[in-house]
Write an enzyme that holds these catalytic residues in place. Structure first.
Site, PDB file in Angstrom:
ATOM      1  N   CYS B 247       0.846  -1.198   0.000  1.00 35.11           N
ATOM      2  CA  CYS B 247       0.000   0.000   0.000  1.00 35.11           C
ATOM      3  C   CYS B 247       0.879   1.245   0.000  1.00 35.11           C
ATOM      4  CB  CYS B 247      -0.883   0.054   1.233  1.00 35.11           C
ATOM      5  SG  CYS B 247      -1.860  -1.420   1.503  1.00 35.11           S
ATOM      6  N   ALA B 251       1.146   4.721  -2.415  1.00 32.38           N
ATOM      7  CA  ALA B 251       0.978   6.084  -1.925  1.00 32.38           C
ATOM      8  C   ALA B 251       2.250   6.898  -2.138  1.00 32.38           C
ATOM      9  CB  ALA B 251       0.605   6.056  -0.453  1.00 32.38           C
ATOM     10  N   GLU B 372       5.012   8.436   5.183  1.00 29.90           N
ATOM     11  CA  GLU B 372       5.222   7.551   4.019  1.00 29.90           C
ATOM     12  C   GLU B 372       6.696   7.225   3.827  1.00 29.90           C
ATOM     13  OE1 GLU B 372       3.082   6.048   2.443  1.00 29.90           O
ATOM     14  OE2 GLU B 372       1.204   7.138   2.660  1.00 29.90           O
ATOM     15  N   GLY B 373       7.350   6.896   4.937  1.00 30.14           N
ATOM     16  CA  GLY B 373       8.788   6.648   4.898  1.00 30.14           C
ATOM     17  C   GLY B 373       9.479   7.977   5.060  1.00 30.14           C
TER      18      GLY B 373
END
Lengths: 275, 392
Positions: B247, B251, B372-373
Site C-alpha cells: 500500500c 501512496a 510515508e517513509g
C-alpha cells in the site's frame, strides 16, 4: 431533444499576448498556441446538457447532444473535452483553421444539420478570437429556421423554447418554435438559467460550466468521434471574406507620474486637451 | 518587463502527455482552483477538513481513480499522479485525504480483498459515502513497523483485536479502517490486514489536536480494545509486512508527483511577488540574489517533474522498483520542502501570513517529509540497494 452544438477552438484568451502574426501580415501564426474551447461555445454545451436532463441526475441524458468543430486532427481534443463533460457524439469537419470564414462554416453546418436533423442548434453568440458574431445568424437564414440570439435564459416547452434575451433596459422573451437556431450569452450558465421540461423549477445548478469527472474523461475516448471532409458538406469551399492584413495592436506607451494636482490639470488642459 | 517563462514550458512535459492525461490535469486544476483554493487558508487556520466537499471530490472521481472497476476511473499512473499534483497545488492536506482513501484504504481491499469484500466496500468508498483510513503506525512503532504491538487473536469464527494506532489520517471521520495486526507473537511474518467498521464495539478514533502541519486534514488514533471482527473482515490476500508495504509503495509514488504541486504553488507565488515587490527602487526579482534562488527552484522542480513522469511511465509498464520509488519520493518531497522554505524567506514578513500560500505549504511539507517513509528511511532503503549492505 436532439441538440447540435458547433464549437470553435480559440487561442487561450488568458494568454492573448502570445499571439504572433506572420512577418508578411498575411495570417496569424498558430504554431505553439495553447488552444481552449471558445468560452461562449462551452456555455452552449452546458446549456445543451441542461436541456437534455432533469437536473437531479445529470449523468442520465434524456436526449442527445452532438458537438461539432472545424479544424485539423488536433482539434479533436476540444471535442473530447466536451464528450468528457457529457456530450454523446462528436463530428470534426476536417479542414485547416485559415481556410474558413463565417459563411463557409454556416454553409457546411447547414449540410450537417440536414444530415443530423437536430431539434435545436445551440451555439456561442460569437468566438472570442475574431468576434465576428455571424455563424448562428447565417445558418438560421440558410436553414430558414427561427432564430434567437444572445440567449440568457432557456426554458423548454412542448415543441418550443422560451428564450430570454438581455437587451438594453431589460429582458425580452421570445417563444421560438423548434427546430431553431439559438446563440447564447454568458449568463446562460447562471444557476437558474436553463430548464428542460423534466427539470424541477426549484432546481438550482452550480454556477458555470460543469467539471469533467475523471471516469468520464476515461470513458470519453470510447464515445464516437467521426471525421467528415469539409468538401463533403460544402463542395463550394470559397470564402466570402478576404483578410487583407493582420497587425498587432500598438504597444502601449508608459504613463508618466505627476508631482501634484496642478501639474496634472495643466497636462490635461494643454497636452491631452481634454479639459 | 518581459513575461516570465512558465515552469510548464521550461520542463516541457506537455508534449509527452496523452490527450487524456492533459484533460485529467486540466479538469482537476480547475476543480482545485475554483472549489478549494478560495477556502484553503481558512481551513488551515481553523484546523478543519472540508467534509462538505467530499461529495464533490467523489463526483469528480478523485477517490481510487487509479483503480479499475467498482465505479473507479481506471486511470494510468501518470494521469493519477498529475491529478494528485493538482490537488497538492491546493493543499497537501487535500491530497492526503485522497491518497489515504485511494491508495491506503481502497487499494488494499482492491488488491488483497475477496470478491465479496470488494463488492461490499469499494463502490461506497469510490462514491465518498464510506471514508477509509489505514492503521499501521503505532506510538512506539513508526519506521520499524515490524515491531508493532497490535495483536489479533483467533476467536471462533472471528478475530479479537487489541492495540493502538497513531498518526492515522482520516481516522476520526472514517467509516472503516484497514488495520494491520500480528496474529502471533513472533516477527512480522504473522502480520495480517483487517477491515474494522465504525460501530464495532471496542473501536475508538480519538482526534489528535494541535498539529501545526496538514491542519486541513484530520488525524487521529485508532484504539482497539477487545474489538471483535468476523472472519469475513480479514483480507485474505495479504500476509506479512509485504501487505502494508505494498500500500505504501502506491501512496509513495503518488506523493512524488503530488509534492511538486505544493512546490509549484510556492514557485508561482514567488515569481509574481518578487516581480511586484519593489525595494531599493527596483522589483526584487531584478536582484541577482533573488534570481539565483528562483533559478534553483525552477531547476529542481523541472528535474523532479521529468523524473516523476519517467517513473510514472515505468510504473504503467509494470517495471517500477522499490528503490526508484524511494528515490522519487525522497527527492521530490525534499525539493518541495526546500522550495517552500526559500519561498517563505523570499516573501519576507509577508511570507509568514496565510494571505500567501507559502507558509501553509511549508508547514504541510514538514509532514510529507516525514510520513510515508521518512527522508532518512528512504536514504537507508536506497543505501541498502546501492551498496548491498543493510544500514537500518
Amino acid at each position: 431533444m436532439k441538440i447540435l452544438v458547433p464549437l470553435k477552438r480559440v487561442a487561450d484568451p488568458d494568454n492573448a499576448n502570445k499571439i504572433k502574426i506572420a512577418p508578411d501580415g498575411a495570417k496569424i501564426d498558430t504554431t505553439g498556441l495553447e488552444w481552449k474551447p471558445n468560452p461562449f461555445d462551452e456555455y452552449a454545451v452546458e446549456a445543451a446538457l441542461r436541456l437534455t436532463e432533469n437536473g437531479a441526475t445529470p449523468k442520465v441524458r434524456g436526449g442527445e447532444v452532438v458537438v461539432v468543430t472545424f479544424g485539423p486532427k488536433e482539434a479533436d481534443t476540444t471535442l473530447r473535452q466536451m464528450l468528457a463533460t457529457g456530450a454523446d457524439r462528436a463530428v470534426r469537419v476536417d479542414t485547416t483553421d485559415d481556410a474558413l470564414d463565417g459563411s463557409l462554416v454556416a454553409r457546411a453546418l447547414k449540410a450537417l444539420v440536414e444530415r443530423e436533423k437536430p431539434d435545436l442548434v445551440l451555439m456561442g453568440k460569437q468566438a472570442v478570437d475574431g468576434d465576428s458574431n455571424q455563424v448562428g445568424q447565417i445558418l438560421a437564414e440558410l436553414l430558414g429556421w427561427p432564430m434567437a440570439t444572445f440567449a440568457a435564459t432557456l426554458q423548454e416547452e412542448a415543441g418550443a423554447l422560451l428564450v430570454g434575451r438581455e437587451v438594453d433596459g431589460g429582458v425580452i422573451t421570445l417563444r421560438v418554435k423548434l427546430p431553431a437556431v439559438v446563440t447564447v450569452d454568458l449568463r446562460i450558465v447562471a444557476p437558474t438559467s436553463v430548464y428542460s421540461l423534466a427539470t424541477a423549477r426549484t432546481h438550482k445548478y452550480a454556477d458555470g460550466v460543469r467539471f469533467s469527472a475523471l471516469p468520464a474523461i476515461m470513458a470519453a475516448k470510447k464515445k464516437p468521434l467521426i471525421e467528415v471532409p469539409l468538401a463533403e458538406l460544402s463542395p463550394d469551399t470559397s470564402l466570402r471574406i478576404a483578410y487583407s492584413k493582420f497587425e498587432p495592436p500598438p504597444v502601449r506607451k508608459a504613463g508618466v507620474k505627476v508631482p501634484d494636482v496642478a501639474v496634472l490639470v495643466d497636462k490635461l488642459v494643454n497636452e491631452a486637451k481634454v479639459l | 518587463m518581459r513575461d516570465p517563462l512558465p515552469l510548464d514550458q521550461l520542463s516541457a512535459i506537455e508534449g509527452l502527455l496523452s490527450e487524456e492525461e492533459r484533460l485529467v490535469r486540466d479538469s482537476v486544476r480547475r476543480f482545485v482552483r475554483e472549489r478549494y483554493l478560495p477556502r484553503a487558508a481558512a481551513l488551515f487556520a481553523k484546523e478543519e477538513f472540508p467534509t462538505d466537499l467530499v461529495p464533490e471530490i467523489a463526483e469528480m472521481g478523485l477517490l481510487g481513480a487509479h483503480l479499475t472497476g467498482y465505479g473507479c476511473a481506471g486511470m494510468n499512473a501518470v494521469a493519477y499522479g498529475l491529478a494528485l499534483q493538482e490537488l497538492e497545488y491546493g493543499d497537501s492536506g487535500l491530497r492526503s485525504f485522497c491518497s489515504v482513501q485511494g491508495s491506503l484504504a481502497m487499494w488494499p481491499i482492491w488488491k488483497y480483498g475477496s470478491a465479496e469484500q470488494k463488492e461490499r466496500w469499494l463502490p461506497g468508498m469510490q462514491r465518498g459515502e464510506l471514508i477509509g483510513c489505514f492503521g499501521l503506525t503505532e506510538p512506539d512503532s513508526g519506521s520499524d513497523p515490524g515491531s508493532m504491538k497490535t495483536r489479533a487473536k483467533k476467536d471462533g469464527d472471528g478475530w479479537v483485536l487489541d492495540g493502538a494506532k497513531m498518526w492515522i489520517t482520516n481516522s476520526p471521520l472514517a467509516h472503516l479502517a484497514v488495520v494491520w495486526a500480528k496474529t502471533g507473537d513472533g516477527g512480522a511474518e504473522s502480520i495480517r490486514g483487517f477491515v474494522v467498521e465504525r460501530g464495532t464495539p471496542g473501536f475508538e478514533t480519538p482526534r489528535m489536536e494541535g498539529k501545526m502541519s496538514l491542519r486541513a486534514s484530520t488525524t487521529g488514533e485508532i484504539v482497539l480494545a477487545g474489538c471483535r471482527v468476523p472472519d469475513a473482515n480479514l483480507l485474505p490476500g495479504a500476509q506479512g509486512l509485504a501487505g502494508p508495504l505494498g500500500c505504501l509503495s502506491q501512496a509513495r509514488f503518488g506523493i512524488s508527483f503530488g509534492a511538486l504541486g505544493a512546490a509549484k504553488a510556492c514557485y508561482d507565488t514567488v515569481v509574481s511577488y518578487t516581480r511586484e515587490r519593489v525595494q531599493f527602487g527596483v522589483p526584487i526579482a531584478k536582484k541577482q540574489l533573488v534570481q539565483a534562488q528562483i533559478v534553483e527552484m525552477a531547476s529542481e522542480i523541472a528535474k523532479g517533474e521529468i523524473m516523476a513522469l519517467h517513473f510514472g511511465r515505468l510504473k504503467d509498464a509494470g517495471k517500477l522498483t522499490a528503490p526508484q520509488i524511494s528515490l522519487c519520493k525522497r527527492n521530490n518531497v525534499g525539493v518541495a520542502l526546500r522550495v517552500a522554505r526559500a519561498s517563505r524567506a523570499l516573501l519576507g514578513a509577508n511570507g509568514i501570513l496565510l494571505d500567501y500560500p507559502v507558509v501553509r505549504h511549508m508547514l504541510n511539507l514538514e509532514s510529507v517529509y516525514t510520513y510515508e517513509g521518512t527522508d532518512e528511511v528512504h536514504q537507508l532503503l536506497l543505501g541498502r540497494a546501492l551498496t548491498g549492505l543493510d544500514a537500518f
